[in-house]
Design an enzyme around this catalytic site. Sequence first.
Site, PDB file in Angstrom:
ATOM      1  N   ASP A   1       7.064 -19.699  73.175  1.00  0.00           N
ATOM      2  CA  ASP A   1       8.319 -19.995  73.849  1.00  0.00           C
ATOM      3  C   ASP A   1       8.708 -21.454  73.576  1.00  0.00           C
ATOM      4  OD1 ASP A   1      10.349 -20.481  75.628  1.00  0.00           O
ATOM      5  OD2 ASP A   1       9.341 -19.558  77.342  1.00  0.00           O
TER       6      ASP A   1
ATOM      7  N   ASN B   1      16.079 -14.160  76.584  1.00  0.00           N
ATOM      8  CA  ASN B   1      17.079 -13.674  75.620  1.00  0.00           C
ATOM      9  C   ASN B   1      18.086 -14.762  75.225  1.00  0.00           C
ATOM     10  OD1 ASN B   1      19.669 -11.095  75.367  1.00  0.00           O
ATOM     11  ND2 ASN B   1      18.197 -11.711  73.833  1.00  0.00           N
TER      12      ASN B   1
ATOM     13  N   CYS C   1      12.453 -10.888  74.397  1.00  0.00           N
ATOM     14  CA  CYS C   1      11.679 -12.055  74.849  1.00  0.00           C
ATOM     15  C   CYS C   1      11.907 -12.206  76.353  1.00  0.00           C
ATOM     16  CB  CYS C   1      12.053 -13.309  74.065  1.00  0.00           C
ATOM     17  SG  CYS C   1      13.767 -13.846  74.256  1.00  0.00           S
TER      18      CYS C   1
ATOM     19  N   CYS D   1      16.513 -17.655  73.291  1.00  0.00           N
ATOM     20  CA  CYS D   1      15.859 -18.365  72.173  1.00  0.00           C
ATOM     21  C   CYS D   1      15.251 -17.411  71.150  1.00  0.00           C
ATOM     22  CB  CYS D   1      14.780 -19.327  72.687  1.00  0.00           C
ATOM     23  SG  CYS D   1      15.421 -20.667  73.711  1.00  0.00           S
ATOM     24  N   ARG D   2      14.087 -16.835  71.459  1.00  0.00           N
ATOM     25  CA  ARG D   2      13.329 -16.108  70.432  1.00  0.00           C
ATOM     26  C   ARG D   2      13.958 -14.780  70.020  1.00  0.00           C
ATOM     27  NH1 ARG D   2       7.988 -16.198  73.799  1.00  0.00           N
ATOM     28  NH2 ARG D   2       9.618 -16.066  75.395  1.00  0.00           N
ATOM     29  N   SER D   3      14.318 -13.934  70.996  1.00  0.00           N
ATOM     30  CA  SER D   3      14.830 -12.613  70.571  1.00  0.00           C
ATOM     31  C   SER D   3      16.224 -12.694  69.931  1.00  0.00           C
ATOM     32  CB  SER D   3      14.758 -11.582  71.699  1.00  0.00           C
ATOM     33  OG  SER D   3      15.510 -11.945  72.820  1.00  0.00           O
TER      34      SER D   3
HETATM   35  P1  4NP Z   1      13.244 -17.140  75.372  1.00  0.00           P
HETATM   36  O1  4NP Z   1      13.046 -18.614  75.972  1.00  0.00           O
HETATM   37  O2  4NP Z   1      12.400 -16.210  76.205  1.00  0.00           O
HETATM   38  O3  4NP Z   1      12.727 -17.285  73.981  1.00  0.00           O
HETATM   39  O4  4NP Z   1      14.722 -16.856  75.456  1.00  0.00           O
HETATM   40  C1  4NP Z   1      13.255 -18.916  77.318  1.00  0.00           C
HETATM   41  C2  4NP Z   1      14.511 -19.256  77.758  1.00  0.00           C
HETATM   42  C3  4NP Z   1      14.714 -19.597  79.085  1.00  0.00           C
HETATM   43  C4  4NP Z   1      13.664 -19.578  79.960  1.00  0.00           C
HETATM   44  C5  4NP Z   1      12.407 -19.229  79.532  1.00  0.00           C
HETATM   45  C6  4NP Z   1      12.202 -18.894  78.210  1.00  0.00           C
HETATM   46  N1  4NP Z   1      13.859 -19.951  81.325  1.00  0.00           N
HETATM   47  O5  4NP Z   1      12.882 -20.018  82.061  1.00  0.00           O
HETATM   48  O6  4NP Z   1      15.009 -20.168  81.734  1.00  0.00           O
END
Ligand code: 4NP
Length: 165
Positions: free
Chosen positions: A135, A13, A10, A15-17
């Site tokens: 997201d 790294n 994702c 939340c989703r992955s």
């Molecule tokens: P992820 O979510 O891609 O599912 O881990 C996010 C976590 C942090 C951020 C963006 C998306 N960020 O912009 O910090």
Amino acid sequence: MTEQRLLFVCLGNICRSPAAEGVFLHLLAREGLEQQFVVDSAGTGGWHVGNPADRRMRAAAERRGIHLPSRARQIETADLHRFDRILTMDDDNLRAVQALARGLDRQPHQPKVPMARIEPITRYCGRFQVRDVPDPYYGGEAGFEQVLDLLEDACFGLLQELRRG
Ligand code: 4NP
């Protein structure tokens, strides 16, 4: 079944992955298949390197009995050869990983080494028909539940596909 190496990707790294990794590991444990797989996750961005999964994501997963063991890391070109499949969460992640792969393709004098198959994880959904795992980072609790609903569906479908060979 020959050993399968899977990398979930994702943006951050956190939340989703990591959730996809935890959900898939949970399924493997339930089926007694841990020995047949190497499972990891990574982000296309590097802002959260070294961090555990987001507290809200971990809490939502724990409510379903799913542990998220990951520490954030950024994807690197070697991952394209280390893994058999790279499963992306949304179109941005897909394009970023494809761009990494194209860069490798263009390097001169590279011996031909196998490269991971890169595909959206939602391809393996059975109950849901969506293109992206949205997201959840800037949203509320429902977003984290939705991520887990989609990933439980997709990981189940993915494991079925891999077991079929
Ligand atoms: P992820 O979510 O891609 O599912 O881990 C996010 C976590 C942090 C951020 C963006 C998306 N960020 O912009 O910090």
